[in-house]
Scaffold this active site. Structure first.
Site, PDB file in Angstrom:
ATOM      1  N   ARG A  51      54.029  74.398 -51.783  1.00 58.77           N
ATOM      2  CA  ARG A  51      54.797  74.649 -50.572  1.00 58.77           C
ATOM      3  C   ARG A  51      56.191  74.041 -50.616  1.00 58.77           C
ATOM      4  O   ARG A  51      57.164  74.731 -50.349  1.00 58.77           O
ATOM      5  CB  ARG A  51      53.993  73.978 -49.490  1.00 58.77           C
ATOM      6  CG  ARG A  51      54.115  74.104 -48.172  1.00 58.77           C
ATOM      7  CD  ARG A  51      52.841  73.475 -47.571  1.00 58.77           C
ATOM      8  NE  ARG A  51      51.865  73.121 -48.574  1.00 58.77           N
ATOM      9  CZ  ARG A  51      50.859  73.893 -48.913  1.00 58.77           C
ATOM     10  NH1 ARG A  51      50.639  75.013 -48.333  1.00 58.77           N
ATOM     11  NH2 ARG A  51      50.032  73.518 -49.849  1.00 58.77           N
ATOM     12  N   THR A  52      56.283  72.784 -50.979  1.00 56.37           N
ATOM     13  CA  THR A  52      57.592  72.142 -50.882  1.00 56.37           C
ATOM     14  C   THR A  52      58.575  72.790 -51.857  1.00 56.37           C
ATOM     15  O   THR A  52      59.711  73.090 -51.506  1.00 56.37           O
ATOM     16  CB  THR A  52      57.464  70.625 -51.124  1.00 56.37           C
ATOM     17  OG1 THR A  52      56.507  70.118 -50.204  1.00 56.37           O
ATOM     18  CG2 THR A  52      58.774  69.910 -50.901  1.00 56.37           C
ATOM     19  N   LYS A  80      59.197  63.729 -73.426  1.00 59.05           N
ATOM     20  CA  LYS A  80      59.707  63.142 -74.678  1.00 59.05           C
ATOM     21  C   LYS A  80      60.188  61.713 -74.431  1.00 59.05           C
ATOM     22  O   LYS A  80      60.711  61.071 -75.331  1.00 59.05           O
ATOM     23  CB  LYS A  80      60.891  63.961 -75.202  1.00 59.05           C
ATOM     24  CG  LYS A  80      60.588  65.401 -75.523  1.00 59.05           C
ATOM     25  CD  LYS A  80      61.864  66.073 -76.043  1.00 59.05           C
ATOM     26  CE  LYS A  80      61.691  67.562 -76.180  1.00 59.05           C
ATOM     27  NZ  LYS A  80      62.986  68.235 -76.340  1.00 59.05           N
ATOM     28  N   ARG A 101      60.817  65.919 -56.853  1.00 57.06           N
ATOM     29  CA  ARG A 101      59.519  65.312 -56.524  1.00 57.06           C
ATOM     30  C   ARG A 101      59.044  64.557 -57.755  1.00 57.06           C
ATOM     31  O   ARG A 101      59.168  65.051 -58.877  1.00 57.06           O
ATOM     32  CB  ARG A 101      58.501  66.384 -56.148  1.00 57.06           C
ATOM     33  CG  ARG A 101      57.098  65.787 -56.032  1.00 57.06           C
ATOM     34  CD  ARG A 101      56.124  66.709 -55.387  1.00 57.06           C
ATOM     35  NE  ARG A 101      56.412  66.864 -53.968  1.00 57.06           N
ATOM     36  CZ  ARG A 101      55.543  67.369 -53.103  1.00 57.06           C
ATOM     37  NH1 ARG A 101      54.351  67.771 -53.501  1.00 57.06           N
ATOM     38  NH2 ARG A 101      55.852  67.489 -51.831  1.00 57.06           N
ATOM     39  N   HIS A 129      58.793  61.185 -47.804  1.00 60.05           N
ATOM     40  CA  HIS A 129      58.862  62.654 -47.918  1.00 60.05           C
ATOM     41  C   HIS A 129      59.729  63.154 -46.764  1.00 60.05           C
ATOM     42  O   HIS A 129      59.240  63.775 -45.826  1.00 60.05           O
ATOM     43  CB  HIS A 129      57.440  63.217 -47.833  1.00 60.05           C
ATOM     44  CG  HIS A 129      57.320  64.640 -48.263  1.00 60.05           C
ATOM     45  ND1 HIS A 129      58.404  65.452 -48.496  1.00 60.05           N
ATOM     46  CD2 HIS A 129      56.224  65.401 -48.501  1.00 60.05           C
ATOM     47  CE1 HIS A 129      57.981  66.640 -48.855  1.00 60.05           C
ATOM     48  NE2 HIS A 129      56.668  66.640 -48.873  1.00 60.05           N
TER      49      HIS A 129
END
Ligand code: NCD
Length: 362
Positions: A51-52, A80, A101, A129
């Site tokens: 969703r985000t 890496k 995120r 958030h």
């Protein structure tokens, strides 16, 4: 460069302006359809999200802009061993704005300090958030008309639920709010969030384990998922995950105009039968999230145009000789990152990690 890592990076006035912009976007979408033509949003998602991430992407497309990015850490140079700081510097050469995120708390803060373009925190570990909070605030404004004078119940995983932390922080800047925290003892609200709740200005704070007992008092019921991915002990998760399941029977005693919010995804904490209840607002919240992200992208790109450098350093006393004990803190994985603690209570000798907010005695 103005970034939004914590909801407090936006003043109340700025939030009001974002709410107004979002309402204007809802009423006049055509006015905004080309406004970001030629601009690129980079979505850097080191942790799963549907969703985000899609909400950010849809927001940028609806503003006429483009999107580049990735949706899992495994497909990036992070696998890496690239640092968040370097990733932010590199992406600054490709894009105009970043939505990030990350599972590590403080990662978007590190990105914001190193990028030359605005960074939006799209969720960092169990920490913050802010754009979900913007979605929550627009939903509350549209459904209840105001933020003050409400009794707001938060139910479920209040320990790891970052959306809860950011929304409480945001609501603490209004007045006359009764917070009712409903959770098992193991998933209570962390002290650093609880301490932000003002002592005066009409705020009250109650903790309970009994959802049904407090149901009739609530104007808003904010349900949350038990955050499986943040548990170190899976047995504890299995024991706690079914602690609260909202169903039509439990809603019988609720106010007729109470609203039910949930940041989604839901697992089983709201039964599907509740979706038909007019008080269920969680899908409206999703829609509102896209409008608020549109408003935020627009604002940050406009602010960046002005070229005004934003000094993110808060005044205060800083300590550099401690190690953060939080296993989810970004300092545990960014090799070269300097540990920094800000003194928050000299009388009690307490300082706070500037990345993840974990407190420590010194
Ligand atoms: C929340 C999140 O990512 O913290 N979801 C979201 O933003 N839509 C809540 C959750 O994952 O439970």
């Amino acid at each position: 460069m103005k970034s939004v890592v914590d909801i407090l990076d936006l003043s109340v006035k700025e939030i009001d302006e974002l709410l107004d912009t979002a309402l204007d976007i809802i009423d006049h979408p055509a006015k905004y359809a080309e406004i970001c033509r030629g601009k690129k949003l980079a979505t850097l998602f080191f942790e799963p999200s549907t969703r985000t991430r899609l909400s950010f992407e849809a927001a940028m497309y609806e503003l006429g802009g483009n999107v580049i990015g990735f949706s899992s850490a495994s497909s990036t140079s992070a696998s890496k061993g690239e640092s968040v700081a370097d990733t932010a510097k590199v992406i600054s050469c490709y894009a105009d704005i970043i939505a990030m995120r990350h599972p590590k708390e403080g990662a978007p803060f590190v990105a914001a300090k190193n990028a030359s373009i605005p960074v939006i925190n799209a969720g960092d570990g169990g920490h913050h958030h802010p754009t979900q909070t913007l979605a929550d605030l627009l939903t509350i404004k549209r459904e209840k008309g105001q933020f003050s004078g409400l009794t707001v119940g938060f139910c479920g995983d209040l320990k790891f639920g970052r959306t809860v932390h950011s929304l409480i922080t945001a609501l603490c800047r209004y007045e006359n709010i009764n917070f009712v925290m409903i959770s098992p003892d193991e998933l209570k609200l962390p002290g650093y969030v609880k301490n932000e709740i003002p002592q005066g200005r009409g705020f009250t704070y109650t903790e309970t384990t009994d959802l049904e007992a407090v149901m009739p008092t609530l104007d808003i019921l904010y349900m949350t998922r038990v955050q499986q991915e943040r548990f170190t002990d899976i047995d504890e998760y299995l024991r706690l995950r079914d602690a609260y399941i909202l169903n039509p029977e439990k809603l019988v005693t609720a106010k007729k105009d109470m609203i039910i919010l949930h940041p989604l995804p839901r697992v089983n904490e709201i039964s599907v039968a509740v979706d038909a209840d007019p008080r269920a607002c969680y899908f409206k919240q999703v829609q509102n999230g896209k409008y608020m992200r549109m408003a935020l992208i627009l604002k940050l790109l406009n602010d960046a145009k002005g070229g005004k450098a934003e000094d993110k350093e808060q005044e205060g006393t800083y300590l550099y000789d401690f190690k953060c004990d939080n296993p989810r803190c970004i300092t545990t994985t960014e090799q070269e990152l300097r540990q920094v603690f800000r003194v928050v209570s000299p009388e009690n000798r307490i300082c706070r990690c500037i990345y993840c907010d974990t407190k420590k005695r010194y």
